[in-house]
Enzyme design. Structure first.
Site, PDB file in Angstrom:
ATOM      1  N   SER A   1      -8.848  13.865   6.487  1.00 51.16           N
ATOM      2  CA  SER A   1      -8.278  14.629   7.604  1.00 51.16           C
ATOM      3  C   SER A   1      -7.228  15.560   7.020  1.00 51.16           C
ATOM      4  O   SER A   1      -6.711  15.318   5.916  1.00 51.16           O
ATOM      5  CB  SER A   1      -7.614  13.678   8.598  1.00 51.16           C
ATOM      6  OG  SER A   1      -6.825  14.385   9.542  1.00 51.16           O
TER       7      SER A   1
ATOM      8  N   TYR B   1      -1.289   7.086  10.960  1.00 47.41           N
ATOM      9  CA  TYR B   1      -2.511   7.808  10.593  1.00 47.41           C
ATOM     10  C   TYR B   1      -2.280   8.625   9.332  1.00 47.41           C
ATOM     11  O   TYR B   1      -3.119   8.651   8.433  1.00 47.41           O
ATOM     12  CB  TYR B   1      -2.939   8.701  11.751  1.00 47.41           C
ATOM     13  CG  TYR B   1      -4.311   9.309  11.594  1.00 47.41           C
ATOM     14  CD1 TYR B   1      -5.430   8.509  11.381  1.00 47.41           C
ATOM     15  CD2 TYR B   1      -4.491  10.692  11.662  1.00 47.41           C
ATOM     16  CE1 TYR B   1      -6.705   9.070  11.244  1.00 47.41           C
ATOM     17  CE2 TYR B   1      -5.756  11.265  11.534  1.00 47.41           C
ATOM     18  CZ  TYR B   1      -6.852  10.446  11.319  1.00 47.41           C
ATOM     19  OH  TYR B   1      -8.109  10.995  11.178  1.00 47.41           O
TER      20      TYR B   1
END
Length: 262
Positions: free
Chosen positions: A141, A154
């Protein structure tokens, strides 16, 4: 040359399902791996080149069963797409849940490590066959590269997955196995934000509601298919893919995109 075979985790929806379709369209056979048997079977019904296998990447037993299944397939495997992952919550480091962090590390980091360790011997065997090469693609990501407020757990998990990817590339240097990291920005899928906000559909939809043209799963799937379809001397180590409206995880244009001066 016999058909190339790829393993795609997290294949029951979103980027994983789109990747299975894109690879089949490019001439691959795909072993689609996920926890939800019903969704996998629906995906497999679209093409005889998609083979469903129910497994949870956070389970040692499930991943061992996957490796045993693949070991029994004639022709071996030539690519692994570690796509299974996810986020939970947008709370601060102080206020966020340790359990949420543990879940994110388990699926994003340890899941990728577990599957990679189990399938590397099979990828090496595939790389010694007619194709004489193999690929490992890890879907991280932009959160693996840039921290943002609310990203704590995250960010930490994806930074760790990125580090795993970079170390793996060093360790496999000299072998005919490419290690590719694909780092998407905002991708509008059915479930990512819904899972992050624990089923709050209104809050999940609001993430994308004002963003002009976010990415969709098929955009990332096309990048994956292109990356592993490159000539064998070409290694796209890192591919960052964002919608035009997104300059950074924390800066996204809203409304219509217009030429400067209007």
């Amino acid at each position: 040359m016999s058909m190339q075979r790829a393993v795609v985790t997290g294949a029951s929806s979103g980027i994983g399902a789109a990747t299975a379709r894109a690879l089949v369209a490019a001439g691959w056979e795909v072993v689609a791996v996920a926890r939800r048997t019903d969704k996998l079977e629906a995906l497999a019904a679209e093409s005889a080149a998609i083979v469903p296998f129910t497994a949870d990447v956070t389970s040692d037993e499930d991943v061992a069963a996957l490796a045993a299944f693949l070991d029994g397939l004639e022709g071996g495997i030539h690519a692994l797409v570690n796509n299974a992952g996810g986020a939970k919550g947008l709370e601060s480091v102080e206020e966020s849940s340790v359990e949420d962090w543990r879940w994110m590390f388990e699926i994003n980091v340890l899941g990728t490590k577990r599957v990679t360790s189990a399938l590397l011997p099979l990828l090496r065997r595939g790389a010694s066959g007619e194709r004489r090469a193999a690929d490992i693609v890890n879907i991280t990501s932009i959160a693996a590269h840039t921290a943002y407020v609310g990203g704590g757990g995250y960010n930490a998990a994806k930074f760790a997955e990125r580090a795993l990817t970079e170390v793996l590339r060093l360790e496999l240097n000299g072998e005919p196995i490419r290690v590719i990291e694909i780092a998407p920005g905002m991708v509008f899928t059915e479930e990512f934000s819904l899972n992050r906000f624990r089923g709050d559909a209104e809050r999940a939809a609001a993430v994308y509601s004002k963003v002009p043209d976010p990415l969709v799963a098929e955009d990332i799937a096309g990048v994956i298919a292109d990356a592993i379809g490159k000539p064998r001397h070409v290694d796209l180590d890192l591919i960052v893919v964002k919608p035009v409206a997104q300059a950074a995880p924390y800066r996204v244009a809203e409304g219509e995109l217009r030429p400067k001066g209007f």
